[in-house]
Scaffold this motif. Structure first.
Motif, PDB file in Angstrom:
ATOM      1  N   PHE A  71       0.841  -1.198   0.000  1.00 39.24           N
ATOM      2  CA  PHE A  71       0.000   0.000   0.000  1.00 39.24           C
ATOM      3  C   PHE A  71       0.879   1.253   0.000  1.00 39.24           C
ATOM      4  CE2 PHE A  71      -3.350  -2.559   2.585  1.00 39.24           C
ATOM      5  CZ  PHE A  71      -3.649  -3.297   1.446  1.00 39.24           C
ATOM      6  N   ASP A  72       1.960   1.201   0.767  1.00 37.57           N
ATOM      7  CA  ASP A  72       2.915   2.308   0.806  1.00 37.57           C
ATOM      8  C   ASP A  72       3.438   2.620  -0.590  1.00 37.57           C
ATOM      9  OD1 ASP A  72       3.131   3.353   3.314  1.00 37.57           O
ATOM     10  OD2 ASP A  72       5.224   2.797   3.592  1.00 37.57           O
ATOM     11  N   TYR A  73       3.789   1.574  -1.319  1.00 41.49           N
ATOM     12  CA  TYR A  73       4.322   1.764  -2.665  1.00 41.49           C
ATOM     13  C   TYR A  73       3.273   2.351  -3.599  1.00 41.49           C
ATOM     14  CZ  TYR A  73       8.690  -0.625  -1.591  1.00 41.49           C
ATOM     15  OH  TYR A  73       9.921  -0.958  -1.071  1.00 41.49           O
ATOM     16  N   ILE A  74       2.022   1.987  -3.395  1.00 38.36           N
ATOM     17  CA  ILE A  74       0.959   2.573  -4.212  1.00 38.36           C
ATOM     18  C   ILE A  74       0.812   4.063  -3.895  1.00 38.36           C
ATOM     19  CG2 ILE A  74      -1.545   2.572  -4.649  1.00 38.36           C
ATOM     20  CD1 ILE A  74      -1.451  -0.479  -4.254  1.00 38.36           C
ATOM     21  N   PHE A  75       0.811   4.391  -2.609  1.00 34.22           N
ATOM     22  CA  PHE A  75       0.767   5.801  -2.217  1.00 34.22           C
ATOM     23  C   PHE A  75       1.950   6.557  -2.827  1.00 34.22           C
ATOM     24  CE2 PHE A  75      -1.378   4.396   2.001  1.00 34.22           C
ATOM     25  CZ  PHE A  75      -2.617   4.393   1.393  1.00 34.22           C
ATOM     26  N   GLN A  76       3.138   5.962  -2.722  1.00 34.24           N
ATOM     27  CA  GLN A  76       4.332   6.611  -3.247  1.00 34.24           C
ATOM     28  C   GLN A  76       4.269   6.719  -4.763  1.00 34.24           C
ATOM     29  OE1 GLN A  76       6.727   7.985  -1.205  1.00 34.24           O
ATOM     30  NE2 GLN A  76       7.325   8.948  -3.124  1.00 34.24           N
ATOM     31  N   GLY A  77       3.677   5.718  -5.414  1.00 42.10           N
ATOM     32  CA  GLY A  77       3.525   5.757  -6.861  1.00 42.10           C
ATOM     33  C   GLY A  77       2.679   6.941  -7.310  1.00 42.10           C
ATOM     34  N   VAL A  78       1.602   7.220  -6.573  1.00 40.57           N
ATOM     35  CA  VAL A  78       0.767   8.386  -6.875  1.00 40.57           C
ATOM     36  C   VAL A  78       1.577   9.665  -6.701  1.00 40.57           C
ATOM     37  CG1 VAL A  78      -1.291   9.699  -6.223  1.00 40.57           C
ATOM     38  CG2 VAL A  78      -1.374   7.204  -6.244  1.00 40.57           C
ATOM     39  N   CYS A  79       2.326   9.740  -5.586  1.00 41.34           N
ATOM     40  CA  CYS A  79       3.161  10.925  -5.320  1.00 41.34           C
ATOM     41  C   CYS A  79       4.214  11.109  -6.407  1.00 41.34           C
ATOM     42  CB  CYS A  79       3.841  10.800  -3.963  1.00 41.34           C
ATOM     43  SG  CYS A  79       2.696  10.773  -2.558  1.00 41.34           S
ATOM     44  N   ASP A  80       4.869  10.006  -6.799  1.00 33.85           N
ATOM     45  CA  ASP A  80       5.891  10.081  -7.842  1.00 33.85           C
ATOM     46  C   ASP A  80       5.280  10.420  -9.197  1.00 33.85           C
ATOM     47  OD1 ASP A  80       7.779   9.449  -5.975  1.00 33.85           O
ATOM     48  OD2 ASP A  80       8.078   7.380  -6.631  1.00 33.85           O
TER      49      ASP A  80
ATOM     50  N   TYR B  28      -5.734  16.101  -8.253  1.00 40.23           N
ATOM     51  CA  TYR B  28      -5.749  14.710  -8.705  1.00 40.23           C
ATOM     52  C   TYR B  28      -5.092  13.791  -7.674  1.00 40.23           C
ATOM     53  CZ  TYR B  28      -7.482  15.014 -13.520  1.00 40.23           C
ATOM     54  OH  TYR B  28      -8.282  15.148 -14.632  1.00 40.23           O
ATOM     55  N   GLY B  29      -3.935  14.220  -7.163  1.00 45.69           N
ATOM     56  CA  GLY B  29      -3.214  13.402  -6.193  1.00 45.69           C
ATOM     57  C   GLY B  29      -4.014  13.143  -4.942  1.00 45.69           C
ATOM     58  N   VAL B  30      -4.627  14.193  -4.382  1.00 48.04           N
ATOM     59  CA  VAL B  30      -5.425  14.056  -3.153  1.00 48.04           C
ATOM     60  C   VAL B  30      -6.626  13.148  -3.383  1.00 48.04           C
ATOM     61  CG1 VAL B  30      -6.895  15.307  -1.527  1.00 48.04           C
ATOM     62  CG2 VAL B  30      -4.668  16.257  -2.177  1.00 48.04           C
ATOM     63  N   PHE B  31      -7.287  13.325  -4.506  1.00 46.49           N
ATOM     64  CA  PHE B  31      -8.475  12.517  -4.805  1.00 46.49           C
ATOM     65  C   PHE B  31      -8.117  11.032  -4.912  1.00 46.49           C
ATOM     66  CE2 PHE B  31     -11.213  10.447  -7.986  1.00 46.49           C
ATOM     67  CZ  PHE B  31     -12.450  10.563  -7.344  1.00 46.49           C
ATOM     68  N   ILE B  32      -7.082  10.714  -5.667  1.00 51.25           N
ATOM     69  CA  ILE B  32      -6.685   9.309  -5.868  1.00 51.25           C
ATOM     70  C   ILE B  32      -6.233   8.674  -4.563  1.00 51.25           C
ATOM     71  CG2 ILE B  32      -5.049   7.780  -7.032  1.00 51.25           C
ATOM     72  CD1 ILE B  32      -5.062   9.812  -9.356  1.00 51.25           C
ATOM     73  N   LEU B  33      -5.453   9.404  -3.764  1.00 50.70           N
ATOM     74  CA  LEU B  33      -4.986   8.860  -2.491  1.00 50.70           C
ATOM     75  C   LEU B  33      -6.144   8.636  -1.515  1.00 50.70           C
ATOM     76  CD1 LEU B  33      -1.740  10.970  -1.992  1.00 50.70           C
ATOM     77  CD2 LEU B  33      -1.870   8.508  -2.405  1.00 50.70           C
ATOM     78  N   GLY B  34      -7.146   9.511  -1.543  1.00 48.47           N
ATOM     79  CA  GLY B  34      -8.319   9.327  -0.686  1.00 48.47           C
ATOM     80  C   GLY B  34      -9.084   8.063  -1.038  1.00 48.47           C
ATOM     81  N   ILE B  35      -9.286   7.838  -2.331  1.00 45.79           N
ATOM     82  CA  ILE B  35     -10.007   6.637  -2.789  1.00 45.79           C
ATOM     83  C   ILE B  35      -9.231   5.370  -2.452  1.00 45.79           C
ATOM     84  CG2 ILE B  35     -10.810   5.383  -4.833  1.00 45.79           C
ATOM     85  CD1 ILE B  35     -12.619   7.692  -4.084  1.00 45.79           C
ATOM     86  N   THR B  36      -7.919   5.371  -2.728  1.00 38.06           N
ATOM     87  CA  THR B  36      -7.129   4.158  -2.481  1.00 38.06           C
ATOM     88  C   THR B  36      -7.045   3.843  -0.985  1.00 38.06           C
ATOM     89  OG1 THR B  36      -5.122   5.531  -2.619  1.00 38.06           O
ATOM     90  CG2 THR B  36      -5.735   4.299  -4.581  1.00 38.06           C
ATOM     91  N   SER B  37      -6.941   4.869  -0.154  1.00 36.41           N
ATOM     92  CA  SER B  37      -6.905   4.637   1.301  1.00 36.41           C
ATOM     93  C   SER B  37      -8.165   3.919   1.768  1.00 36.41           C
ATOM     94  CB  SER B  37      -6.779   5.972   2.052  1.00 36.41           C
ATOM     95  OG  SER B  37      -5.588   6.609   1.738  1.00 36.41           O
ATOM     96  N   PHE B  38      -9.298   4.375   1.274  1.00 34.17           N
ATOM     97  CA  PHE B  38     -10.574   3.760   1.646  1.00 34.17           C
ATOM     98  C   PHE B  38     -10.639   2.300   1.175  1.00 34.17           C
ATOM     99  CE2 PHE B  38     -14.980   2.679   0.459  1.00 34.17           C
ATOM    100  CZ  PHE B  38     -15.597   2.789   1.707  1.00 34.17           C
ATOM    101  N   LEU B  39     -10.177   2.045  -0.041  1.00 34.60           N
ATOM    102  CA  LEU B  39     -10.199   0.676  -0.574  1.00 34.60           C
ATOM    103  C   LEU B  39      -9.300  -0.251   0.241  1.00 34.60           C
ATOM    104  CD1 LEU B  39     -10.113   1.361  -4.434  1.00 34.60           C
ATOM    105  CD2 LEU B  39     -12.057   0.567  -3.078  1.00 34.60           C
ATOM    106  N   PHE B  40      -8.149   0.239   0.667  1.00 30.86           N
ATOM    107  CA  PHE B  40      -7.234  -0.594   1.445  1.00 30.86           C
ATOM    108  C   PHE B  40      -7.831  -0.946   2.808  1.00 30.86           C
ATOM    109  CE2 PHE B  40      -3.560   1.618  -0.951  1.00 30.86           C
ATOM    110  CZ  PHE B  40      -3.831   0.843  -2.062  1.00 30.86           C
ATOM    111  N   ILE B  41      -8.549  -0.008   3.398  1.00 28.91           N
ATOM    112  CA  ILE B  41      -9.233  -0.299   4.662  1.00 28.91           C
ATOM    113  C   ILE B  41     -10.246  -1.415   4.461  1.00 28.91           C
ATOM    114  CG2 ILE B  41     -10.830   0.629   6.392  1.00 28.91           C
ATOM    115  CD1 ILE B  41      -9.431   3.349   6.005  1.00 28.91           C
ATOM    116  N   MET B  42     -10.953  -1.376   3.345  1.00 32.79           N
ATOM    117  CA  MET B  42     -11.984  -2.377   3.054  1.00 32.79           C
ATOM    118  C   MET B  42     -11.391  -3.768   2.811  1.00 32.79           C
ATOM    119  SD  MET B  42     -14.925  -0.906   3.296  1.00 32.79           S
ATOM    120  CE  MET B  42     -14.169  -0.055   4.684  1.00 32.79           C
ATOM    121  N   LEU B  43     -10.113  -3.823   2.437  1.00 31.51           N
ATOM    122  CA  LEU B  43      -9.453  -5.114   2.185  1.00 31.51           C
ATOM    123  C   LEU B  43      -9.009  -5.829   3.460  1.00 31.51           C
ATOM    124  CD1 LEU B  43      -7.164  -4.259  -0.879  1.00 31.51           C
ATOM    125  CD2 LEU B  43      -9.150  -5.767  -0.873  1.00 31.51           C
ATOM    126  N   THR B  44      -9.088  -5.146   4.595  1.00 32.77           N
ATOM    127  CA  THR B  44      -8.568  -5.700   5.853  1.00 32.77           C
ATOM    128  C   THR B  44      -9.136  -7.082   6.200  1.00 32.77           C
ATOM    129  OG1 THR B  44      -8.086  -3.496   6.731  1.00 32.77           O
ATOM    130  CG2 THR B  44      -8.326  -5.283   8.332  1.00 32.77           C
TER     131      THR B  44
END
Length: 425
Positions: free
Chosen positions: A264-273, A297-313
């Motif tokens: 998940f960290d790498y995905i977050f970093q991928g968006v930042c990069d 764009y960055g904030v929107f994508i990171l918000g969506i991915t964070s929520f999806l990762f929580i749902m994968l728990t």
């Protein structure tokens, strides 16, 4: 200059996930062959692997940030000179690092808490990984330069090819050569990426190489290096406290959880990069419209991915212990660990993006504070307090607490910056 955001963000995310999959793949094969000891050994060595990858990414991104700002200012010749200098530096620094890691691997493993059978297995892994660090440094660095040179899909393709080679080699070498075999698979796959990347990147030999620019690149590299390496410093500290509070089973549990969390960290970093080249160019060109659009764009994508990762728990709790064949004791630790970690995802994404934004704009002081505050102060403090009060659950809770404080610190910097801008107007 017009930017297509998907051209930068999508390949960047895929490339980062592929890079982050190296330890997961090695862990998958070794976990099923050697169990908890093998997993613990790979997890203990992982900071060495991550240092090499982060050093390459840091140097590549550091050069690329300067490169794109210069392009924004229409200084093309100087931009090409920075790119040439960064490529030469990656190779020389990679060779130097390989020699050091090979010589001092035993000392490093002892410092990181390896002992007994785990030390023996970790030593085999570190022998090959350390000696082959030049491949990882050059591979990671050239991917950053390719992304900033507009060859985002070429970089993504190289990452995928490297992953395929890694899997095939792991399947062929894991049983016969054990830890040395899976380490060799990592080094060989990264070497392929490095060689192919150097061949693909556009070169202007007439721009020359400037040794004096190395200092400028290193200053710019400090924050992106830290942003990529800090998770591994945190991993090192967490390994120590996990081993102290729960033994090998806790380190094994953390190893498997970290495969998910750091993916998940790498995905977050991928968006930042992905948005970094756009922000760097817009800052150089003074284009506020493009800069604000990149941030949105960055904030929107990171918000969506964070929520999806929580749902994968729930799925991770159910399937990952079986997939990696951990012990029953480790599995029970993971049940609560994954739930605690889920609360950290939005704060971690926000902290990464704030830091990436500042270094993309050339604000080195603020970005460095945000990067190094976590491993030097927040994580050690919360690990010490949490493990003393709650045992292994306190070890897991340390990351969430640290990310909440780090995110709040970043927001404070933004508010101070906005207030200063308003006052100056």
């Amino acid at each position: 200059m017009r930017f297509k955001f998907s051209k930068y963000i999508i390949p960047s995310v895929i490339s980062m996930v592929v890079v982050g999959s190296n330890a997961n793949i090695d862990g998958l094969f070794i976990g099923n062959i050697m169990g908890d000891n093998g997993l613990a050994a790979i997890n203990i060595v992982w900071p060495i692997v991550a240092f090499a990858a982060a050093a390459g990414t840091g140097a590549g991104t550091g050069g690329a940030v300067i490169l794109n700002r210069l392009r924004g200012m229409r200084e093309e010749k100087r931009a090409e000179n920075i790119k040439n200098t960064a490529m030469v530096f990656l190779l020389l620094f990679g060779i130097f690092t390989s020699v050091l890691l090979y010589i001092f691997r035993g000392v490093l493993l002892s410092i990181m808490g390896a002992e007994g059978e785990v030390f023996s297995l970790a030593s085999d892994y570190a022998l090959v990984i350390g000696g082959g660090a030049v491949a990882q440094i050059c591979g990671a660095g050239i991917l950053a330069l390719l992304r900033n040179d507009g060859k985002t899909y070429e970089g993504m393709t190289l990452s995928i090819i490297g992953l395929a080679i890694h899997i095939v080699l792991d399947a062929g070498l894991a049983k016969s050569l054990g830890m040395k075999g899976v380490a060799a698979a990592t080094v060989i796959s990264q070497a392929v990426i490095a060689v192919a990347g150097y061949a693909l990147i556009k070169k202007d030999c007439s721009a020359g190489v400037s040794p004096l620019s190395t200092g400028e690149i290193l200053k710019s590299a400090a924050a992106p290096f830290g942003l990529n390496f800090v998770p591994s410093l945190v991993l090192l500290l967490t390994n120590f406290f996990a081993l102290k509070s729960g033994g090998t089973a806790a380190v094994s549990a953390y190893a498997v959880m970290s495969y998910a969390v750091y993916t998940f960290d790498y995905i977050f970093q991928g968006v930042c990069d992905g948005v970094q080249p756009i922000i760097s160019y817009s800052c150089g060109a003074g284009d506020e419209k493009i800069r604000k659009k990149a941030v949105k764009y960055g904030v929107f994508i990171l918000g969506i991915t964070s929520f999806l990762f929580i749902m994968l728990t729930p799925l991770m709790i159910k399937y990952m212990p079986r997939l990696f064949s951990v012990s029953e004791t480790a599995e029970k630790m993971m049940d609560t660990g994954f739930i605690i970690y889920a609360f950290a995802y939005p704060f971690k994404a926000a902290a990464k993006f704030i830091c990436a934004y500042y270094y993309a704009c050339g604000e080195k002081r603020i970005s460095n504070i945000l990067v190094y505050l976590d491993p030097l102060m927040l994580t050690p403090l919360f690990l010490y307090i949490g493990s003393g009060i709650l045992g292994t659950d306190g070890v897991w809770a340390a990351m969430t607490a640290a990310q909440i404080v780090l995110c709040a610190t970043g927001i404070i910097f933004i508010l101070i910056g906005n207030r200063k801008a308003t006052t100056e107007e």
